[in-house]
Design a protein around this motif. Structure first.
Motif, short mmCIF file in Angstrom:
data_model
loop_
_atom_site.label_atom_id
_atom_site.label_comp_id
_atom_site.label_asym_id
_atom_site.label_seq_id
_atom_site.Cartn_x
_atom_site.Cartn_y
_atom_site.Cartn_z
N GLU A 77 0.83 -1.20 0.00
CA GLU A 77 0.00 0.00 0.00
C GLU A 77 0.87 1.26 0.00
OE1 GLU A 77 -3.67 1.91 2.60
OE2 GLU A 77 -2.08 0.80 3.61
N GLY A 78 1.88 1.30 0.86
CA GLY A 78 2.74 2.47 0.92
C GLY A 78 3.47 2.73 -0.38
N LEU A 79 3.95 1.65 -1.01
CA LEU A 79 4.63 1.81 -2.30
C LEU A 79 3.68 2.33 -3.36
CD1 LEU A 79 6.76 -1.48 -2.30
CD2 LEU A 79 7.52 0.84 -1.78
N ALA A 80 2.45 1.83 -3.36
CA ALA A 80 1.47 2.28 -4.35
C ALA A 80 1.12 3.75 -4.16
CB ALA A 80 0.22 1.42 -4.27
N ILE A 81 0.96 4.17 -2.90
CA ILE A 81 0.62 5.57 -2.62
C ILE A 81 1.71 6.50 -3.12
CG2 ILE A 81 0.35 7.24 -0.74
CD1 ILE A 81 -1.16 5.06 0.80
N HIS A 82 2.96 6.05 -2.99
CA HIS A 82 4.08 6.88 -3.41
C HIS A 82 4.48 6.63 -4.87
CE1 HIS A 82 4.43 7.41 0.94
NE2 HIS A 82 5.17 8.46 0.70
N GLY A 83 3.68 5.81 -5.58
CA GLY A 83 3.91 5.59 -7.00
C GLY A 83 5.21 4.88 -7.32
N VAL A 84 5.58 3.92 -6.47
CA VAL A 84 6.84 3.19 -6.66
C VAL A 84 6.61 1.95 -7.52
CG1 VAL A 84 8.72 1.97 -5.52
CG2 VAL A 84 7.73 4.00 -4.46
N GLY A 85 7.05 1.97 -8.76
CA GLY A 85 7.10 0.80 -9.61
C GLY A 85 5.76 0.15 -9.91
N ASP A 86 5.82 -0.92 -10.72
CA ASP A 86 4.64 -1.72 -11.00
C ASP A 86 4.53 -2.83 -9.96
OD1 ASP A 86 6.60 -3.55 -11.67
OD2 ASP A 86 6.32 -3.32 -13.83
N ARG A 87 3.54 -3.71 -10.11
CA ARG A 87 3.30 -4.73 -9.11
C ARG A 87 4.49 -5.67 -8.95
NH1 ARG A 87 -0.58 -7.03 -6.14
NH2 ARG A 87 -0.58 -9.29 -5.86
N ALA A 88 5.12 -6.04 -10.05
CA ALA A 88 6.26 -6.95 -9.98
C ALA A 88 7.42 -6.32 -9.20
CB ALA A 88 6.71 -7.35 -11.38
N GLU A 89 7.68 -5.04 -9.49
CA GLU A 89 8.77 -4.37 -8.78
C GLU A 89 8.44 -4.22 -7.30
OE1 GLU A 89 11.17 -0.10 -8.71
OE2 GLU A 89 9.87 -0.60 -10.41
N GLN A 90 7.18 -3.91 -6.99
CA GLN A 90 6.78 -3.79 -5.59
C GLN A 90 6.98 -5.10 -4.85
OE1 GLN A 90 2.75 -2.34 -5.56
NE2 GLN A 90 3.29 -0.38 -6.53
N GLN A 91 6.57 -6.21 -5.46
CA GLN A 91 6.71 -7.51 -4.80
C GLN A 91 8.17 -7.86 -4.58
OE1 GLN A 91 4.07 -9.14 -3.50
NE2 GLN A 91 2.95 -7.35 -4.25
N ALA A 92 9.02 -7.50 -5.54
CA ALA A 92 10.45 -7.78 -5.39
C ALA A 92 11.04 -6.96 -4.26
CB ALA A 92 11.17 -7.48 -6.70
N ARG A 93 10.64 -5.70 -4.15
CA ARG A 93 11.15 -4.86 -3.08
C ARG A 93 10.66 -5.33 -1.73
NH1 ARG A 93 11.21 1.53 -4.54
NH2 ARG A 93 11.62 1.56 -2.30
N ILE A 94 9.41 -5.78 -1.67
CA ILE A 94 8.86 -6.28 -0.41
C ILE A 94 9.61 -7.53 0.05
CG2 ILE A 94 6.82 -7.38 0.61
CD1 ILE A 94 5.14 -5.39 -1.07
N ALA A 95 9.83 -8.45 -0.87
CA ALA A 95 10.56 -9.68 -0.51
C ALA A 95 11.96 -9.35 -0.03
CB ALA A 95 10.61 -10.62 -1.71
N GLY A 96 12.64 -8.43 -0.72
CA GLY A 96 13.99 -8.05 -0.31
C GLY A 96 14.02 -7.38 1.04
N MET A 97 13.02 -6.53 1.33
CA MET A 97 12.99 -5.84 2.61
C MET A 97 12.65 -6.79 3.76
SD MET A 97 13.73 -3.10 4.09
CE MET A 97 13.89 -2.00 2.68
N LEU A 98 11.76 -7.75 3.51
CA LEU A 98 11.47 -8.73 4.54
C LEU A 98 12.73 -9.51 4.91
CD1 LEU A 98 7.97 -10.07 3.40
CD2 LEU A 98 8.48 -8.68 5.43
N ARG A 99 13.51 -9.87 3.91
CA ARG A 99 14.78 -10.55 4.21
C ARG A 99 15.73 -9.63 4.97
NH1 ARG A 99 13.74 -12.76 -1.02
NH2 ARG A 99 14.96 -11.09 -2.02
N ALA A 100 15.71 -8.34 4.63
CA ALA A 100 16.62 -7.39 5.30
C ALA A 100 16.30 -7.25 6.78
CB ALA A 100 16.54 -6.02 4.62
#
Length: 328
Positions: free
Chosen positions: A123-146
């Motif tokens: 939701e936060g990524l979408a509100i700030h207009g960050v990437g498409d769905r695929a990019e958002q999912q990749a960033r979420i997976a990477g941040m969860l690992r972080a």
């Protein structure tokens, strides 16, 4: 004035900051509010962990909300990366201060129970207009690992997570927005010691990995002593002492700071000192002179009539007390 920081640039600061709550102004009637923050001066260096401590009701959270931009300042100045960002309505202030993010004291309450974790993070990524769905999912997976979580947790609901996992999700949620300053409100409250230690190690690692600056609000002085570089002690809306954590805990100058440190629990089994007598007075009836004098065992008659000003006690150590030299 805040201490100059010649070696490291200031990332967040405030001068003569005043926040008045509950004021009402009309054509025929004016009701004065209470000053929850009154003349605060702070300067936070880039990359440091700056602690804010004090009893409940001292103004810590109001100060944090004002720095964040959720609460409008009544007077004074807020600076972010060298720019003045005060004097704006809350919506504009939040846009101007999007480099600052806030981690709630109760991360579970900040998560929608009907949404899966992944949807909340997206939701936060979408509100700030960050990437498409695929990019958002990749960033979420990477941040969860972080933050030390399995990416599969994105499919779970908040009630399926432990308290420690919810705190990590709260961190992941704001780090996805790539902030520069993170305000942590009681980040270890309600956690057992082993989980506290894990969360504090995570905060240390994330600060190094992402180049973060922390504003660390806590009642737990043992945690503040361990993780903070500098500490400000607040009482009734004012900073009464500020300095490096090492100096402030080793050589506290203000009687209020001394009482807080003495009353804090000790992990080595030593008995704590006596609690402070009484409760802080109401902000609608602030005592004259030194605000702490009705509860201070070292108060002199002058403390009831003269208001202390901030004085330099040592390098990177300031105190607002009329009698600090006598008590040193």
């Amino acid at each position: 004035m805040p201490f100059p920081r010649p070696c490291v640039p200031e990332i967040l600061g405030a001068s003569q900051l005043v926040v008045e709550l509950g004021a009402r102004r009309g054509l025929l009637r004016h009701r004065a509010g209470v000053r929850a923050v009154d003349g605060v001066e702070i300067s936070i260096a880039e990359g440091e962990t700056f602690g804010i401590v004090g009893e409940s009701g001292c103004g810590k959270t109001t100060l944090a909300r004002t720095l964040l931009g959720l609460q409008r300042e009544s007077a004074g100045e807020v600076r972010l990366e060298g720019r003045v960002v005060s004097g704006l309505d809350p919506r504009a202030a939040r846009r101007a201060r999007d480099a600052i993010q806030y981690v709630h004291q109760d991360p579970g309450a900040a998560l929608d129970p009907w949404w899966r974790v992944g949807a909340t993070l997206a939701e936060g990524l979408a509100i700030h207009g960050v990437g498409d769905r695929a990019e958002q999912q990749a960033r979420i997976a990477g941040m969860l690992r972080a933050v030390g979580l399995d990416a599969a947790l994105a499919d779970r609901y908040p009630h399926e997570l432990s308290g420690g996992q919810q705190r990590r999700i709260g961190l992941a949620r704001i780090l996805l927005l790539r902030p520069k300053v993170v305000i942590l409100d009681e980040p270890t409250a309600g956690l057992d010691l082993s989980v506290q230690a894990a969360v504090l190690r995570l905060l240390r690692d994330l600060r190094a990995q992402f180049g973060l600056t922390y504003v660390f609000i806590s009642h737990d002085l043992s945690v503040v002593r361990r993780v903070c570089d500098r500490v400000a002690v607040m009482y009734l809306g004012r900073v009464v002492e500020e300095g490096s954590a090492a100096t402030l805990f080793a050589e506290p100058r203000h009687p209020y700071t001394r009482a807080l440190i003495a009353a804090a629990p000790h992990l080595d089994g030593r008995e704590s000192g006596p609690s402070l007598p009484g409760d802080p007075p109401s902000l609608r009836a602030v005592p004259p002179g030194c605000r702490f004098h009705p509860r201070c065992a070292h108060a002199a008659p002058s403390c009831a009539t003269s208001e202390p000003v901030r004085e330099v006690a040592a390098a990177d150590h300031a105190v607002a007390c009329l009698r600090w030299r006598v008590l040193a």
